[in-house]
Motif scaffolding. Structure first.
Motif, PDB file in Angstrom:
ATOM      1  N   SER A 183      -2.883   6.901  -1.759  1.00  0.00           N
ATOM      2  CA  SER A 183      -3.402   5.537  -1.889  1.00  0.00           C
ATOM      3  C   SER A 183      -3.375   5.097  -3.350  1.00  0.00           C
ATOM      4  CB  SER A 183      -4.822   5.463  -1.321  1.00  0.00           C
ATOM      5  OG  SER A 183      -5.663   6.394  -1.974  1.00  0.00           O
ATOM      6  N   GLN A 205      -0.321   4.803   1.836  1.00  0.00           N
ATOM      7  CA  GLN A 205      -1.350   3.764   1.812  1.00  0.00           C
ATOM      8  C   GLN A 205      -1.431   3.125   0.430  1.00  0.00           C
ATOM      9  OE1 GLN A 205      -3.142   3.016   4.654  1.00  0.00           O
ATOM     10  NE2 GLN A 205      -1.818   4.508   5.683  1.00  0.00           N
ATOM     11  N   SER A 207      -1.308   0.640  -2.574  1.00  0.00           N
ATOM     12  CA  SER A 207      -1.639  -0.788  -2.670  1.00  0.00           C
ATOM     13  C   SER A 207      -1.365  -1.301  -4.083  1.00  0.00           C
ATOM     14  CB  SER A 207      -3.101  -1.003  -2.281  1.00  0.00           C
ATOM     15  OG  SER A 207      -3.948  -0.238  -3.123  1.00  0.00           O
ATOM     16  N   ASP A 227       6.436   0.405   4.306  1.00  0.00           N
ATOM     17  CA  ASP A 227       5.263   0.823   5.073  1.00  0.00           C
ATOM     18  C   ASP A 227       4.127   1.287   4.159  1.00  0.00           C
ATOM     19  OD1 ASP A 227       3.703   1.161   7.243  1.00  0.00           O
ATOM     20  OD2 ASP A 227       4.768   2.868   8.095  1.00  0.00           O
ATOM     21  N   ASN A 228       3.720   0.391   3.258  1.00  0.00           N
ATOM     22  CA  ASN A 228       2.568   0.625   2.409  1.00  0.00           C
ATOM     23  C   ASN A 228       1.694  -0.625   2.437  1.00  0.00           C
ATOM     24  OD1 ASN A 228       2.488   3.287   0.805  1.00  0.00           O
ATOM     25  ND2 ASN A 228       4.649   2.722   0.647  1.00  0.00           N
ATOM     26  N   LYS A 229       0.878  -0.815   1.422  1.00  0.00           N
ATOM     27  CA  LYS A 229       0.005  -1.984   1.349  1.00  0.00           C
ATOM     28  C   LYS A 229       0.235  -2.743   0.048  1.00  0.00           C
ATOM     29  CE  LYS A 229      -3.551   0.162   4.235  1.00  0.00           C
ATOM     30  NZ  LYS A 229      -4.962   0.603   4.343  1.00  0.00           N
ATOM     31  N   ALA A 231       1.244  -5.574  -2.548  1.00  0.00           N
ATOM     32  CA  ALA A 231       1.043  -7.027  -2.515  1.00  0.00           C
ATOM     33  C   ALA A 231       1.599  -7.639  -3.802  1.00  0.00           C
ATOM     34  CB  ALA A 231      -0.433  -7.343  -2.357  1.00  0.00           C
ATOM     35  N   ASN A 252       5.269  -4.427   3.979  1.00  0.00           N
ATOM     36  CA  ASN A 252       4.213  -4.525   2.983  1.00  0.00           C
ATOM     37  C   ASN A 252       3.630  -5.933   3.068  1.00  0.00           C
ATOM     38  OD1 ASN A 252       3.916  -2.048   1.098  1.00  0.00           O
ATOM     39  ND2 ASN A 252       6.138  -2.240   1.342  1.00  0.00           N
ATOM     40  N   SER A 253       2.923  -6.362   2.049  1.00  0.00           N
ATOM     41  CA  SER A 253       2.363  -7.715   2.026  1.00  0.00           C
ATOM     42  C   SER A 253       2.857  -8.459   0.795  1.00  0.00           C
ATOM     43  CB  SER A 253       0.826  -7.650   2.025  1.00  0.00           C
ATOM     44  OG  SER A 253       0.354  -7.015   3.192  1.00  0.00           O
TER      45      SER A 253
END
Length: 402
Positions: A183, A205, A207, A227-229, A231, A252-253
């Motif tokens: 993370s 995970q 970000s 396939d993570n978070k 941004a 992702n975002s």
């Protein structure tokens, strides 16, 4: 007995390493990998082989754990025990093997954490422990392995953050951390690893935003962070990564648009900004298999062929049956999980276990892995400047831009 070199690899020997191996005090190399019927545990008495430099028992049925006494092999340079039945923890005593250069422990059942004592290995260049059951955080002490060039911790259960000390590893060329539970954010200090060619952190995970400092990685060829978070926007500084060939930030975002320079073919297509770099186009052609509905998992599986990893073919839709014929019958680098005719049936645990067993088996699995490695070499060669795929793409681009 003054035996110095015991080389028996790639035979059909049935053998368990006896405790008497410790009597070979002059032994410098024990190479018996590829003998699928070698079993039993590594005896603690191996500590008496004080001159041992190479311990090679890969692709065997060696089981049990790594004995703590391995730490007394202070001349050991190569520890090659991949694709065996090893379990248990990596002993902290491994930090006493001060001459270690190569550690290959991948595809086993090792558990516990990566001991912080690994940081004592100043000569360590290759640390490959992917596909085990290792957990915990990546020790900050990893940053003390100043000679490290390849770090592969993929397909484990590591958590926590990517340590800031990774910025100390200026000789790093490949970092693979895929499929863990890591993370927090991508450390900007990674830009200090200016020789980096591969950075794979997909399926975690992670970000935060992508640090623009990664644009300093002039040799970076592969960047997978799908396939993570993540941004924010994709930094324009990544356009400076002139060697980039494969770039995947799916699932992702992220917001905004792609830096335009990443989609301009350098070297002569005028002002047309819509033609991607040739290397990225080649990657897309191979990995796409002309499937409009391929998932991230499918993309990952197909990427593995490039890196010499066998795949399991799971037929679901579109032209996958034809792809399966290519992979299984023509190239012989894959095993079918479920036939096309049975696509409506549920795939059970027993079926998956059978396929995994075949890929890791003594005979069929070894042959598949060997063929996959050959295909990998051929693919990489064809993707190089002047290679077959490269020439065909040049012809195609010349045709559509004439």
């Amino acid at each position: 007995m003054k035996l110095k070199n015991l080389t028996l690899f790639d035979n059909r020997l049935s053998w368990s390493i006896p405790a008497e191996i410790g009597m070979l005090s002059e032994l410098e190399a024990l190479c018996a990998g590829g003998n699928q019927d070698i079993d039993g545990e590594i005896p603690a008495e191996i500590e008496n082989c004080r001159n041992l430099q190479v311990l090679g028992l890969a692709d065997t049925k060696i089981s049990g754990g790594l004995p703590r006494t391995i730490g007394r092999l202070q001349k050991l340079q190569v520890l090659s025990l991949y694709t065996t039945m090893l379990s248990g923890k990596i002993p902290a005593d491994i930090g006493n093997c001060s001459e270690l250069v190569d550690v290959y422990l991948y595809v086993n059942s090792l558990s516990g954490s990566l001991p912080p004592e690994i940081g004592k290995l100043q000569k360590l260049q290759n640390l490959l422990v992917w596909r085990n059951n290792l957990a915990g955080s990546i020790p900050e002490q990893i940053g003390s392995c100043k000679s490290l060039t390849v770090l592969d911790l993929s397909l484990n259960f590591f958590s926590g953050t990517i340590p800031q000390s990774i910025g100390n590893l200026t000789n790093l060329e490949e970092v693979m951390l895929s499929s863990n539970n890591i993370s927090d954010s991508i450390p900007a200090v990674l830009s200090s690893a200016t020789r980096l060619t591969q950075f794979q952190i997909d399926n975690n995970q992670i970000s935060g935003s992508i640090p623009p400092e990664l644009g300093l990685l002039q040799h970076l060829q592969i960047f997978f962070a799908w396939d993570n978070k993540l941004a924010g926007s994709i930094p324009t500084a990544l356009s400076s990564c002139q060697s980039l060939q494969a770039f995947d930030l799916s699932r992702n975002s992220l917001t905004g648009s792609l830096p335009p320079d990443n989609f301009r073919r350098r070297g002569g297509l005028g002002s047309n900004p819509t033609i991607p770099k040739k290397s990225a186009f080649i990657h897309a052609m191979f990995n796409g298999f002309d499937e409009p509905h391929r998932s991230a998992d499918e993309a990952d599986r197909e990427n593995k062929v490039i890196y010499g990893v066998p795949v399991a073919t799971w037929l679901m839709h579109s032209n996958q049956p034809l792809n399966a014929i290519l992979l299984t019958e023509v190239l012989g680098i894959s095993v079918v999980v479920r036939e096309w005719e049975a696509r409506e049936e549920v795939v059970g645990a027993a079926m998956i276990k059978d396929v995994v067993g075949r890929l890791l088996s003594a005979e069929e699995g070894v042959e598949i892995r060997k063929r996959t490695e050959k295909v990998s070499v051929a693919l990489k060669k064809s993707m190089e400047e002047g290679g077959d795929l490269c020439r065909e793409l040049d012809d195609f681009i010349a045709h559509i831009t004439r």
